[in-house]
Design a protein around this motif. Structure first.
Motif, PDB file in Angstrom:
ATOM      1  N   PHE A   1      30.418  68.295 -91.521  1.00  0.00           N
ATOM      2  CA  PHE A   1      29.486  67.611 -92.512  1.00  0.00           C
ATOM      3  C   PHE A   1      30.112  66.637 -93.152  1.00  0.00           C
ATOM      4  O   PHE A   1      31.429  66.670 -93.552  1.00  0.00           O
ATOM      5  N   ALA A   2      29.364  65.542 -93.706  1.00  0.00           N
ATOM      6  CA  ALA A   2      30.074  64.609 -94.933  1.00  0.00           C
ATOM      7  C   ALA A   2      28.702  64.380 -95.767  1.00  0.00           C
ATOM      8  O   ALA A   2      27.493  64.268 -95.188  1.00  0.00           O
ATOM      9  N   TRP A   3      29.207  63.804 -97.015  1.00  0.00           N
ATOM     10  CA  TRP A   3      27.955  63.756 -97.726  1.00  0.00           C
ATOM     11  C   TRP A   3      28.511  62.459 -99.015  1.00  0.00           C
ATOM     12  O   TRP A   3      29.546  62.554 -99.091  1.00  0.00           O
ATOM     13  N   SER A   4      27.534  61.755 -99.365  1.00  0.00           N
ATOM     14  CA  SER A   4      27.868  60.907-100.697  1.00  0.00           C
ATOM     15  C   SER A   4      26.654  61.190-101.709  1.00  0.00           C
ATOM     16  O   SER A   4      25.644  61.909-101.360  1.00  0.00           O
ATOM     17  N   THR A   5      26.576  60.137-102.579  1.00  0.00           N
ATOM     18  CA  THR A   5      25.312  60.168-103.370  1.00  0.00           C
ATOM     19  C   THR A   5      24.005  59.918-102.620  1.00  0.00           C
ATOM     20  O   THR A   5      23.048  60.334-103.216  1.00  0.00           O
ATOM     21  N   SER A   6      24.014  59.155-101.485  1.00  0.00           N
ATOM     22  CA  SER A   6      22.858  58.837-101.144  1.00  0.00           C
ATOM     23  C   SER A   6      22.847  59.115 -99.505  1.00  0.00           C
ATOM     24  O   SER A   6      21.758  59.083 -98.959  1.00  0.00           O
ATOM     25  N   ASN A   7      24.060  59.510 -98.857  1.00  0.00           N
ATOM     26  CA  ASN A   7      24.009  59.743 -97.401  1.00  0.00           C
ATOM     27  C   ASN A   7      24.370  61.142 -97.049  1.00  0.00           C
ATOM     28  O   ASN A   7      25.187  61.542 -97.873  1.00  0.00           O
ATOM     29  N   GLN A   8      23.980  61.763 -96.031  1.00  0.00           N
ATOM     30  CA  GLN A   8      24.258  63.091 -95.841  1.00  0.00           C
ATOM     31  C   GLN A   8      24.401  62.988 -94.118  1.00  0.00           C
ATOM     32  O   GLN A   8      23.624  62.235 -93.408  1.00  0.00           O
ATOM     33  N   ALA A   9      25.403  63.636 -93.647  1.00  0.00           N
ATOM     34  CA  ALA A   9      25.683  63.739 -92.135  1.00  0.00           C
ATOM     35  C   ALA A   9      25.762  65.227 -91.665  1.00  0.00           C
ATOM     36  O   ALA A   9      26.782  65.830 -92.289  1.00  0.00           O
ATOM     37  N   LEU A  10      25.353  65.558 -90.803  1.00  0.00           N
ATOM     38  CA  LEU A  10      25.765  67.038 -90.225  1.00  0.00           C
ATOM     39  C   LEU A  10      25.702  67.099 -88.961  1.00  0.00           C
ATOM     40  O   LEU A  10      25.245  66.429 -87.945  1.00  0.00           O
ATOM     41  N   HIS A  11      26.955  67.873 -88.269  1.00  0.00           N
ATOM     42  CA  HIS A  11      27.131  67.997 -86.853  1.00  0.00           C
ATOM     43  C   HIS A  11      27.285  69.360 -86.725  1.00  0.00           C
ATOM     44  O   HIS A  11      28.075  70.080 -87.276  1.00  0.00           O
ATOM     45  N   VAL A  12      26.322  70.030 -85.789  1.00  0.00           N
ATOM     46  CA  VAL A  12      26.439  71.660 -85.513  1.00  0.00           C
ATOM     47  C   VAL A  12      26.623  71.869 -84.082  1.00  0.00           C
ATOM     48  O   VAL A  12      25.730  71.165 -83.312  1.00  0.00           O
ATOM     49  N   ARG A  13      27.698  72.731 -83.568  1.00  0.00           N
ATOM     50  CA  ARG A  13      27.741  73.078 -82.035  1.00  0.00           C
ATOM     51  C   ARG A  13      27.856  74.698 -81.985  1.00  0.00           C
ATOM     52  O   ARG A  13      28.713  75.058 -82.665  1.00  0.00           O
ATOM     53  N   ILE A  14      26.929  75.291 -81.194  1.00  0.00           N
ATOM     54  CA  ILE A  14      27.082  76.589 -80.723  1.00  0.00           C
ATOM     55  C   ILE A  14      27.336  76.490 -79.303  1.00  0.00           C
ATOM     56  O   ILE A  14      26.729  76.218 -78.331  1.00  0.00           O
ATOM     57  N   ASN A  15      28.504  76.714 -79.035  1.00  0.00           N
ATOM     58  CA  ASN A  15      29.110  76.474 -77.603  1.00  0.00           C
ATOM     59  C   ASN A  15      28.619  77.819 -76.733  1.00  0.00           C
ATOM     60  O   ASN A  15      28.015  77.406 -75.739  1.00  0.00           O
ATOM     61  N   ARG A  16      28.632  78.865 -77.134  1.00  0.00           N
ATOM     62  CA  ARG A  16      27.800  79.921 -76.383  1.00  0.00           C
ATOM     63  C   ARG A  16      27.185  81.175 -77.104  1.00  0.00           C
ATOM     64  O   ARG A  16      28.056  81.656 -78.011  1.00  0.00           O
ATOM     65  N   ILE A  17      26.122  81.434 -76.615  1.00  0.00           N
ATOM     66  CA  ILE A  17      25.651  82.553 -77.458  1.00  0.00           C
ATOM     67  C   ILE A  17      25.045  83.702 -76.589  1.00  0.00           C
ATOM     68  O   ILE A  17      24.421  83.135 -75.418  1.00  0.00           O
ATOM     69  N   GLN A  18      24.787  84.857 -76.883  1.00  0.00           N
ATOM     70  CA  GLN A  18      24.181  85.986 -75.894  1.00  0.00           C
ATOM     71  C   GLN A  18      23.673  87.012 -76.530  1.00  0.00           C
ATOM     72  O   GLN A  18      24.389  87.470 -77.926  1.00  0.00           O
ATOM     73  N   ILE A  19      22.380  87.245 -76.474  1.00  0.00           N
ATOM     74  CA  ILE A  19      21.631  88.534 -77.208  1.00  0.00           C
ATOM     75  C   ILE A  19      21.663  89.518 -76.222  1.00  0.00           C
ATOM     76  O   ILE A  19      21.022  89.352 -75.006  1.00  0.00           O
ATOM     77  N   ASP A  20      21.960  91.073 -76.512  1.00  0.00           N
ATOM     78  CA  ASP A  20      22.119  91.814 -75.733  1.00  0.00           C
ATOM     79  C   ASP A  20      20.843  92.914 -76.353  1.00  0.00           C
ATOM     80  O   ASP A  20      20.445  93.084 -77.445  1.00  0.00           O
ATOM     81  N   ASN A  21      20.329  93.651 -75.220  1.00  0.00           N
ATOM     82  CA  ASN A  21      19.416  94.749 -75.703  1.00  0.00           C
ATOM     83  C   ASN A  21      20.129  95.940 -75.935  1.00  0.00           C
ATOM     84  O   ASN A  21      20.889  96.679 -75.034  1.00  0.00           O
ATOM     85  N   GLU A  22      20.010  96.486 -77.092  1.00  0.00           N
ATOM     86  CA  GLU A  22      20.653  97.635 -77.802  1.00  0.00           C
ATOM     87  C   GLU A  22      20.120  99.000 -77.330  1.00  0.00           C
ATOM     88  O   GLU A  22      20.608  99.930 -77.796  1.00  0.00           O
ATOM     89  N   HIS A  23      19.012  99.021 -76.364  1.00  0.00           N
ATOM     90  CA  HIS A  23      18.564 100.318 -76.323  1.00  0.00           C
ATOM     91  C   HIS A  23      19.302 101.156 -75.312  1.00  0.00           C
ATOM     92  O   HIS A  23      19.963 100.434 -74.416  1.00  0.00           O
ATOM     93  N   GLU A  24      19.570 102.548 -75.504  1.00  0.00           N
ATOM     94  CA  GLU A  24      20.163 103.117 -74.589  1.00  0.00           C
ATOM     95  C   GLU A  24      19.930 103.077 -73.162  1.00  0.00           C
ATOM     96  O   GLU A  24      20.773 103.076 -72.034  1.00  0.00           O
ATOM     97  N   PHE A  25      18.319 103.164 -72.858  1.00  0.00           N
ATOM     98  CA  PHE A  25      17.991 103.044 -71.536  1.00  0.00           C
ATOM     99  C   PHE A  25      17.295 101.784 -71.235  1.00  0.00           C
ATOM    100  O   PHE A  25      16.077 101.509 -71.979  1.00  0.00           O
ATOM    101  N   THR A  26      17.706 100.808 -70.616  1.00  0.00           N
ATOM    102  CA  THR A  26      17.087  99.536 -70.574  1.00  0.00           C
ATOM    103  C   THR A  26      17.267  98.750 -69.095  1.00  0.00           C
ATOM    104  O   THR A  26      18.353  99.173 -68.214  1.00  0.00           O
ATOM    105  N   LEU A  27      16.235  98.340 -68.497  1.00  0.00           N
ATOM    106  CA  LEU A  27      16.390  97.676 -67.001  1.00  0.00           C
ATOM    107  C   LEU A  27      17.174  96.300 -67.289  1.00  0.00           C
ATOM    108  O   LEU A  27      17.600  95.752 -66.419  1.00  0.00           O
ATOM    109  N   LEU A  28      16.902  95.611 -68.609  1.00  0.00           N
ATOM    110  CA  LEU A  28      17.443  94.272 -68.639  1.00  0.00           C
ATOM    111  C   LEU A  28      18.424  94.107 -69.800  1.00  0.00           C
ATOM    112  O   LEU A  28      17.886  94.125 -70.859  1.00  0.00           O
ATOM    113  N   PRO A  29      19.820  94.408 -69.647  1.00  0.00           N
ATOM    114  CA  PRO A  29      20.669  94.632 -70.783  1.00  0.00           C
ATOM    115  C   PRO A  29      20.638  93.483 -71.592  1.00  0.00           C
ATOM    116  O   PRO A  29      21.023  93.510 -72.474  1.00  0.00           O
TER     117      PRO A  29
END
Length: 248
Positions: A91-119
């Protein structure tokens, strides 16, 4: 949030830039040969000096996780083999300008139930359209550049880009029921009430005074203008199973 797989990158002015998919492929093939020779004879100094041909104009030599690329005009660049951070924010900013750059390379969400068909609930997948995994391509990428005029209450977004790669979403009955139990309200909400004090006060004011006050007042909501807006199409694969295990 996890790091990306190891790829070849070039650093320019403190910015890490992944090399092209084709060049990454060539470097990986030669890197495997380099590692094989190095493991067979670690003390052989000729291995570090050996050059591998990439194409008619470029050669490469390796020194552990660093590679030196050179061409027929003796131009040289150094690249490194590394894994990109799971989350990167610039990110960068000034009194009148703002710039933002965000990258998420890899994300994974797991099913935390003890018994599940789709973990695994959510994870990115390789696009069937391209058939290959492009090195360094993040799962989610957001770029924004905007200017603001405080007195005019105007925001000027010159550039906004949001890219989301293809991904899978998997859920079974157990997960759906758990989400519903979590978000459902415990108690019935009370009857809504309306505050009419401001409306009652206006009854005793002349109509001309009300219209003049509204016309002279400045708008409080900001105005937003876009120059360049790019939103990628969302490619989502959904898998759902009616089977599952009950939860208490």
């Amino acid at each position: 949030i996890n790091k990306s797989k190891e790829i070849w990158t070039e650093t320019r002015k403190h910015f890490v830039k992944p090399l092209s998919s084709q060049l990454n492929h060539h470097l990986n093939e030669h890197y495997k040969s380099y590692l094989k020779h190095f493991n067979d004879d670690p003390n052989n100094q000729e291995i570090a000096k050996k050059q591998y041909r990439i194409d008619d104009n470029r050669n490469v030599s390796f020194d552990e996780d660093t590679a030196e690329l050179s061409d027929h005009q003796d131009h040289r660049i150094y690249v490194h083999r590394q894994a990109l951070d799971g989350l990167w924010i610039g990110f960068a900013w000034s009194t009148s300008n703002q710039a933002l750059h965000v990258r998420i390379n890899r994300i994974q969400i797991d099913n935390e139930h003890e018994f599940t068909l789709l973990p695994v609930v959510l994870h990115p997948i390789v696009s069937k359209a391209s058939g290959t995994d492009i090195p360094g391509k993040p799962f989610i990428e957001l770029s924004l550049f905007k200017t603001a005029q405080t007195r005019a209450n105007i925001q000027h977004i010159k550039y906004l880009k949001l890219l989301i790669q293809e991904f899978d979403f998997c859920a079974d009955q157990t997960l759906i029921m758990s989400i519903l139990n979590f978000v459902k309200q415990e108690k019935a909400p009370g009857a809504p009430t309306i505050n009419m004090d401001s409306d009652l006060k206006r009854i005793y004011k002349p109509l001309e005074a009300i219209t003049n006050a509204q016309s002279n007042s400045l708008p409080t909501e900001p105005k937003i203008f876009f120059d360049n807006l790019h939103l990628s199409p969302l490619k989502l694969h959904v898998s759902f199973s009616m089977h599952g295990f009950g939860t208490d």
